[in-house]
Design a protein around this motif. Structure first.
Motif, PDB file in Angstrom:
ATOM      1  N   VAL A 251       1.176  -1.024  -0.012  1.00  0.00           N
ATOM      2  CA  VAL A 251       0.069   0.268  -0.013  1.00  0.00           C
ATOM      3  C   VAL A 251       1.078   0.902   0.105  1.00  0.00           C
ATOM      4  N   PRO A 252       0.999   2.027  -1.134  1.00  0.00           N
ATOM      5  CA  PRO A 252       1.403   3.275  -1.121  1.00  0.00           C
ATOM      6  C   PRO A 252       0.820   4.362  -0.207  1.00  0.00           C
ATOM      7  N   PHE A 253       1.985   4.972   0.569  1.00  0.00           N
ATOM      8  CA  PHE A 253       1.390   6.373   1.247  1.00  0.00           C
ATOM      9  C   PHE A 253       0.977   7.343  -0.154  1.00  0.00           C
ATOM     10  N   THR A 254       0.323   8.002   0.243  1.00  0.00           N
ATOM     11  CA  THR A 254      -0.390   9.209  -0.444  1.00  0.00           C
ATOM     12  C   THR A 254      -0.577   9.902   0.193  1.00  0.00           C
ATOM     13  N   TYR A 255      -0.829  11.424   0.255  1.00  0.00           N
ATOM     14  CA  TYR A 255      -0.343  12.688   0.977  1.00  0.00           C
ATOM     15  C   TYR A 255      -1.439  13.809   0.803  1.00  0.00           C
ATOM     16  N   SER A 256      -1.977  14.752   1.818  1.00  0.00           N
ATOM     17  CA  SER A 256      -2.884  15.366   1.453  1.00  0.00           C
ATOM     18  C   SER A 256      -3.194  16.541   1.523  1.00  0.00           C
ATOM     19  N   SER A 257      -3.689  17.678   1.143  1.00  0.00           N
ATOM     20  CA  SER A 257      -3.222  18.674   0.966  1.00  0.00           C
ATOM     21  C   SER A 257      -2.183  19.642   1.960  1.00  0.00           C
ATOM     22  N   ASN A 258      -2.592  18.982   3.516  1.00  0.00           N
ATOM     23  CA  ASN A 258      -1.265  19.924   3.672  1.00  0.00           C
ATOM     24  C   ASN A 258      -0.489  19.405   4.023  1.00  0.00           C
ATOM     25  N   GLY A 259       0.172  18.340   2.795  1.00  0.00           N
ATOM     26  CA  GLY A 259       1.678  17.500   3.021  1.00  0.00           C
ATOM     27  C   GLY A 259       1.243  16.488   4.222  1.00  0.00           C
ATOM     28  N   GLN A 260       0.401  15.720   4.467  1.00  0.00           N
ATOM     29  CA  GLN A 260       0.589  14.585   5.890  1.00  0.00           C
ATOM     30  C   GLN A 260       0.770  13.308   5.244  1.00  0.00           C
ATOM     31  N   PRO A 261       0.759  12.988   5.396  1.00  0.00           N
ATOM     32  CA  PRO A 261       0.911  11.401   5.305  1.00  0.00           C
ATOM     33  C   PRO A 261      -0.581  10.830   5.099  1.00  0.00           C
ATOM     34  N   GLN A 262      -1.002   9.671   4.621  1.00  0.00           N
ATOM     35  CA  GLN A 262      -2.201   9.438   4.597  1.00  0.00           C
ATOM     36  C   GLN A 262      -1.843   7.790   3.897  1.00  0.00           C
ATOM     37  N   LEU A 263      -2.558   6.937   5.054  1.00  0.00           N
ATOM     38  CA  LEU A 263      -2.800   5.357   4.053  1.00  0.00           C
ATOM     39  C   LEU A 263      -3.661   5.033   3.558  1.00  0.00           C
ATOM     40  N   ILE A 264      -4.702   4.806   2.567  1.00  0.00           N
ATOM     41  CA  ILE A 264      -5.812   3.730   2.365  1.00  0.00           C
ATOM     42  C   ILE A 264      -5.756   2.492   2.633  1.00  0.00           C
ATOM     43  N   ILE A 265      -6.489   2.567   3.598  1.00  0.00           N
ATOM     44  CA  ILE A 265      -6.437   0.691   3.507  1.00  0.00           C
ATOM     45  C   ILE A 265      -7.321  -0.298   3.359  1.00  0.00           C
ATOM     46  N   ASN A 266      -7.580  -1.298   2.130  1.00  0.00           N
ATOM     47  CA  ASN A 266      -9.163  -1.301   1.589  1.00  0.00           C
ATOM     48  C   ASN A 266      -9.742  -1.978   2.957  1.00  0.00           C
ATOM     49  N   SER A 267     -11.338  -2.154   2.618  1.00  0.00           N
ATOM     50  CA  SER A 267     -11.764  -2.419   3.865  1.00  0.00           C
ATOM     51  C   SER A 267     -11.984  -3.472   4.233  1.00  0.00           C
ATOM     52  N   ASP A 268     -11.713  -4.646   3.161  1.00  0.00           N
ATOM     53  CA  ASP A 268     -11.148  -6.254   4.117  1.00  0.00           C
ATOM     54  C   ASP A 268     -10.067  -6.162   4.365  1.00  0.00           C
ATOM     55  N   VAL A 269      -9.214  -5.396   4.616  1.00  0.00           N
ATOM     56  CA  VAL A 269      -8.058  -5.602   5.698  1.00  0.00           C
ATOM     57  C   VAL A 269      -8.889  -4.804   7.071  1.00  0.00           C
ATOM     58  N   ASN A 270      -8.306  -5.752   7.753  1.00  0.00           N
ATOM     59  CA  ASN A 270      -8.735  -5.123   9.211  1.00  0.00           C
ATOM     60  C   ASN A 270      -7.157  -5.032  10.284  1.00  0.00           C
ATOM     61  N   ILE A 271      -7.058  -3.804  10.125  1.00  0.00           N
ATOM     62  CA  ILE A 271      -6.595  -2.611  10.313  1.00  0.00           C
ATOM     63  C   ILE A 271      -7.108  -1.858  11.668  1.00  0.00           C
TER      64      ILE A 271
ATOM     65  N   THR B  34      -3.360   2.043  14.915  1.00  0.00           N
ATOM     66  CA  THR B  34      -2.106   1.605  13.971  1.00  0.00           C
ATOM     67  C   THR B  34      -2.402   2.354  12.938  1.00  0.00           C
ATOM     68  N   ILE B  35      -2.952   2.381  12.099  1.00  0.00           N
ATOM     69  CA  ILE B  35      -2.958   3.458  10.740  1.00  0.00           C
ATOM     70  C   ILE B  35      -2.090   5.253  10.631  1.00  0.00           C
ATOM     71  N   LYS B  36      -2.378   5.477  11.781  1.00  0.00           N
ATOM     72  CA  LYS B  36      -1.911   6.146  12.264  1.00  0.00           C
ATOM     73  C   LYS B  36      -0.167   6.123  12.798  1.00  0.00           C
ATOM     74  N   GLN B  37      -0.775   5.051  13.413  1.00  0.00           N
ATOM     75  CA  GLN B  37       1.140   5.344  13.498  1.00  0.00           C
ATOM     76  C   GLN B  37       1.848   4.685  12.428  1.00  0.00           C
ATOM     77  N   LEU B  38       1.313   4.094  11.694  1.00  0.00           N
ATOM     78  CA  LEU B  38       2.055   3.964  10.093  1.00  0.00           C
ATOM     79  C   LEU B  38       2.569   5.096   9.425  1.00  0.00           C
ATOM     80  N   GLU B  39       1.313   6.039   9.188  1.00  0.00           N
ATOM     81  CA  GLU B  39       1.646   6.903   8.882  1.00  0.00           C
ATOM     82  C   GLU B  39       2.740   7.841   9.688  1.00  0.00           C
ATOM     83  N   TYR B  40       2.664   7.931  10.965  1.00  0.00           N
ATOM     84  CA  TYR B  40       3.749   9.078  11.314  1.00  0.00           C
ATOM     85  C   TYR B  40       5.410   8.379  11.353  1.00  0.00           C
TER      86      TYR B  40
END
Length: 350
Positions: free
Chosen positions: A49-69, A73-79
């Protein structure tokens, strides 16, 4: 000049010879081999899963709904992703320049933890060893190989301060073993580069580490943060010939699933672990070596090193092949041997 060839033909021949020699040199570097996996629920290759970035430059991790995370944990990985770097190691042999790519993690502002095998020397004819010439890295979220050939201000140099964990460490002409595959780099000209690399809210970062192997249970979720390299050659694909579902291992499928040159998270599980190694199924390609693996609580678990040597063999035609059920491996950060060595530069890990 008595040649009947035009200058353009001669230049083309020279270029092809250089390309061929470069491939030969790369094949003589004792680097890791990596494993991708099939998702048998979808009968497709598992995807990073590649990291994308919001309009303010913060990393975003968009995980498929079938992956249970969970969201924490997502916020930790983004940081954590903001400390991941792509590393390029340069080798110079006569007029040929060759490169090996890997990944790493910035720790305590000025250090990078990665895999030692990235810096193994090239093995030339008659067993002449060619040590690396230069180490560069970048923290950009997308980092192609071409980026390092420019004067980009986001490309920095580093030097090795620890390589291997035995005795005085590995020298530039020495090849690391599976039990010795960790290195610490120091960022060169740190005072001049720190403001570009580290914003104020990221300074003095040092991840909490897993301290005991009993804390890592089989089947627990793991997350590999790294950059994969592009699959380019037929040989790279045929390496997987003996793996189940080989028809899915096309160059197009591999590059589509693994998002080469992007900073990504690879999601898998702990299969087994001992005092030194962790066996896992986070999918990876060459370039991911040195990437760090975290658990669902954001704790550093290990340094990814690829499949072990015993899982690669040569077929009757002398071609390298991955054994059908090979798994990826990491050097466990809870190992007393590793911590004893690394704590000299990362005292919070004592």
């Amino acid at each position: 000049n008595t040649s009947n060839k035009s200058s353009s033909e001669e230049e083309h021949e020279v270029q092809q010879r250089l390309i061929k020699n470069n491939r030969i040199i790369r094949s003589k570097h004792k680097t890791s081999n990596e494993r991708t996996f099939i998702d048998y629920r979808t009968n497709q290759l598992k995807e990073n899963v590649p990291f994308t970035y919001s309009s303010n430059g913060q990393p975003q991790l968009i995980i498929n709904s079938d992956v249970n995370i969970d969201l924490t944990t997502i916020k930790q990985l983004e940081y954590l992703s903001t400390f991941v770097v792509k590393i390029r190691v340069e080798f110079q042999q006569a007029e040929i320049t060759s490169y090996v790519s890997g990944s790493g993690l910035i720790i305590n502002d000025r250090y990078i933890i990665t895999a030692a095998h990235l810096f193994n020397p090239l093995i030339e004819e008659e067993d002449v060893l060619v040590p690396y010439k230069r180490i560069e890295f970048t923290s950009l979220s997308y980092a192609s190989d071409q980026l390092f050939n420019t004067n980009n201000t986001n490309v920095f140099e580093a030097e090795i301060i620890i390589r291997g964990i035995n005795g005085i460490g590995l020298q530039p002409h020495e090849i690391c073993s599976n039990d010795d595959d960790v290195a610490i780099l120091s960022i060169c000209r740190y005072e001049q580069t720190k403001d570009v690399l580290m914003s104020e809210n990221k300074k003095d970062f040092c991840p909490t580490r897993l301290s005991d192997k009993a804390e890592l249970e089989p089947n627990s979720s793991l997350f590999l943060l790294a950059y994969c390299s592009t699959i380019r050659t037929k040989n790279d694909v045929e390496f997987y010939e003996e793996c189940p579902g080989y028809s899915l291992y096309t160059r197009e499928h591999l590059n589509s699933a693994m998002h080469p040159n992007h900073r990504t998270v690879s999601i898998g599980k702990c299969i087994a672990n001992d005092d030194i190694h962790i066996v896992h199924d986070c999918p990876s390609l060459r370039g991911a070596s040195g990437g760090c693996i975290f658990d669902a609580n954001g704790r550093l678990v290990g340094v990814h090193t690829g499949v072990c040597d015993g899982d690669v063999h040569y077929n009757v035609n002398g071609e390298r092949r991955l054994r059908p059920y090979a798994l990826n491996q990491a050097l466990a950060i809870y190992s007393d041997r590793i911590i004893h060595c690394l704590a000299t530069v990362i005292p919070t890990w004592k």
